[in-house]
Scaffold this motif. Structure first.
Motif, PDB file in Angstrom:
ATOM      1  N   TRP A  48      46.435  71.548 -39.249  1.00  0.00           N
ATOM      2  CA  TRP A  48      46.591  71.864 -37.837  1.00  0.00           C
ATOM      3  C   TRP A  48      45.758  70.930 -36.976  1.00  0.00           C
ATOM      4  O   TRP A  48      44.644  70.543 -37.336  1.00  0.00           O
ATOM      5  CB  TRP A  48      46.179  73.298 -37.547  1.00  0.00           C
ATOM      6  CG  TRP A  48      47.058  74.331 -38.215  1.00  0.00           C
ATOM      7  CD1 TRP A  48      48.230  74.119 -38.875  1.00  0.00           C
ATOM      8  CD2 TRP A  48      46.806  75.722 -38.288  1.00  0.00           C
ATOM      9  NE1 TRP A  48      48.721  75.300 -39.348  1.00  0.00           N
ATOM     10  CE2 TRP A  48      47.875  76.303 -39.008  1.00  0.00           C
ATOM     11  CE3 TRP A  48      45.784  76.532 -37.825  1.00  0.00           C
ATOM     12  CZ2 TRP A  48      47.950  77.668 -39.255  1.00  0.00           C
ATOM     13  CZ3 TRP A  48      45.856  77.888 -38.076  1.00  0.00           C
ATOM     14  CH2 TRP A  48      46.933  78.456 -38.773  1.00  0.00           C
ATOM     15  N   SER A  49      46.272  70.585 -35.811  1.00  0.00           N
ATOM     16  CA  SER A  49      45.520  69.766 -34.858  1.00  0.00           C
ATOM     17  C   SER A  49      44.376  70.592 -34.289  1.00  0.00           C
ATOM     18  O   SER A  49      44.576  71.751 -33.920  1.00  0.00           O
ATOM     19  CB  SER A  49      46.421  69.307 -33.716  1.00  0.00           C
ATOM     20  OG  SER A  49      47.446  68.492 -34.210  1.00  0.00           O
ATOM     21  N   GLY A  51      41.681  72.275 -31.870  1.00  0.00           N
ATOM     22  CA  GLY A  51      41.717  72.809 -30.516  1.00  0.00           C
ATOM     23  C   GLY A  51      40.505  73.698 -30.327  1.00  0.00           C
ATOM     24  O   GLY A  51      39.422  73.401 -30.822  1.00  0.00           O
ATOM     25  N   THR A  52      40.715  74.823 -29.649  1.00  0.00           N
ATOM     26  CA  THR A  52      39.639  75.785 -29.437  1.00  0.00           C
ATOM     27  C   THR A  52      39.883  76.992 -30.334  1.00  0.00           C
ATOM     28  O   THR A  52      41.021  77.404 -30.541  1.00  0.00           O
ATOM     29  CB  THR A  52      39.571  76.249 -27.973  1.00  0.00           C
ATOM     30  OG1 THR A  52      40.827  76.820 -27.616  1.00  0.00           O
ATOM     31  CG2 THR A  52      39.228  75.090 -27.051  1.00  0.00           C
ATOM     32  N   TRP A  72      37.427  71.077 -34.310  1.00  0.00           N
ATOM     33  CA  TRP A  72      37.646  72.243 -33.451  1.00  0.00           C
ATOM     34  C   TRP A  72      36.386  72.550 -32.652  1.00  0.00           C
ATOM     35  O   TRP A  72      35.273  72.322 -33.106  1.00  0.00           O
ATOM     36  CB  TRP A  72      37.984  73.465 -34.310  1.00  0.00           C
ATOM     37  CG  TRP A  72      39.315  73.399 -34.989  1.00  0.00           C
ATOM     38  CD1 TRP A  72      39.617  72.711 -36.126  1.00  0.00           C
ATOM     39  CD2 TRP A  72      40.507  74.066 -34.602  1.00  0.00           C
ATOM     40  NE1 TRP A  72      40.929  72.904 -36.463  1.00  0.00           N
ATOM     41  CE2 TRP A  72      41.504  73.743 -35.548  1.00  0.00           C
ATOM     42  CE3 TRP A  72      40.844  74.921 -33.551  1.00  0.00           C
ATOM     43  CZ2 TRP A  72      42.800  74.233 -35.467  1.00  0.00           C
ATOM     44  CZ3 TRP A  72      42.127  75.412 -33.475  1.00  0.00           C
ATOM     45  CH2 TRP A  72      43.101  75.062 -34.422  1.00  0.00           C
ATOM     46  N   ARG A  99      30.094  71.282 -30.901  1.00  0.00           N
ATOM     47  CA  ARG A  99      31.399  71.942 -31.023  1.00  0.00           C
ATOM     48  C   ARG A  99      31.275  73.414 -31.444  1.00  0.00           C
ATOM     49  O   ARG A  99      32.276  74.094 -31.617  1.00  0.00           O
ATOM     50  CB  ARG A  99      32.274  71.191 -32.032  1.00  0.00           C
ATOM     51  CG  ARG A  99      32.689  69.811 -31.533  1.00  0.00           C
ATOM     52  CD  ARG A  99      33.782  69.199 -32.384  1.00  0.00           C
ATOM     53  NE  ARG A  99      33.419  68.968 -33.765  1.00  0.00           N
ATOM     54  CZ  ARG A  99      32.809  67.882 -34.230  1.00  0.00           C
ATOM     55  NH1 ARG A  99      32.482  66.914 -33.394  1.00  0.00           N
ATOM     56  NH2 ARG A  99      32.543  67.754 -35.508  1.00  0.00           N
ATOM     57  N   ASP A 117      43.313  78.351 -29.138  1.00  0.00           N
ATOM     58  CA  ASP A 117      44.423  77.886 -29.962  1.00  0.00           C
ATOM     59  C   ASP A 117      44.480  78.651 -31.278  1.00  0.00           C
ATOM     60  O   ASP A 117      45.524  78.702 -31.931  1.00  0.00           O
ATOM     61  CB  ASP A 117      44.280  76.383 -30.248  1.00  0.00           C
ATOM     62  CG  ASP A 117      44.301  75.583 -28.957  1.00  0.00           C
ATOM     63  OD1 ASP A 117      45.305  75.682 -28.221  1.00  0.00           O
ATOM     64  OD2 ASP A 117      43.311  74.876 -28.678  1.00  0.00           O
TER      65      ASP A 117
END
Length: 146
Positions: A48-49, A51-52, A72, A99, A117
């Motif tokens: 998965w890309s 994100g948050t 992430w 992060r 996300d």
């Protein structure tokens, strides 16, 4: 909006008592959990890309750290200040603290607004006992954050 904490007229343990129990559990050992992410997380999210993300009941943060190492931006919530301290220190050691946000927080008091996300919650505890989190309401609330 649903309320994650069940309401009962019977005497019930309050959030401070529950937090105290978890704090004692974490403080009694150097490391409570394995330090490895939940098996499902890498299996599902490896491709998965980033994100948050929000991790509810993050403990010492293995899932939070795994996600953050992959780009992430993650908020981890847990009742125990000791657990959140361990998460924060490990994020600093790994160079990913920018992060990672660890918060001492009772999920029964509501969740951060999001949107996210990804919301994960592998080990949050609840049930039908007085004072327990209503897991159906909590997970519905969590899903609304995605």
């Amino acid at each position: 909006m649903t309320q994650p904490r069940q309401q009962h007229s019977d005497p019930q343990p309050d959030a401070a008592h529950s937090a105290s129990r978890w704090e004692e559990r974490y403080a009694s050992v150097e490391q409570l959990w394995s330090g490895r992410p939940n098996d499902w997380l890498p299996e599902l999210a490896t491709d998965w890309s980033p994100g948050t993300a929000l991790e509810i009941g993050c403990g010492e943060g293995a899932d939070v750290l795994w996600l953050a190492e992959r780009g992430w931006r993650v908020i981890g919530l847990d009742l125990s200040a000791t657990a959140i301290g361990r998460l924060t220190r490990q994020a600093e050691r790994l160079g990913i603290s920018s992060r990672v946000t660890g918060r001492v927080h009772d999920a029964g008091d509501g969740l951060p607004a999001g949107p996210f996300d990804l919301v994960t919650s592998f080990y949050v505890h609840g049930g039908t006992e007085p004072g327990s989190l209503d897991l159906v309401a909590l997970l519905s609330d969590a899903a609304a954050r995605v």
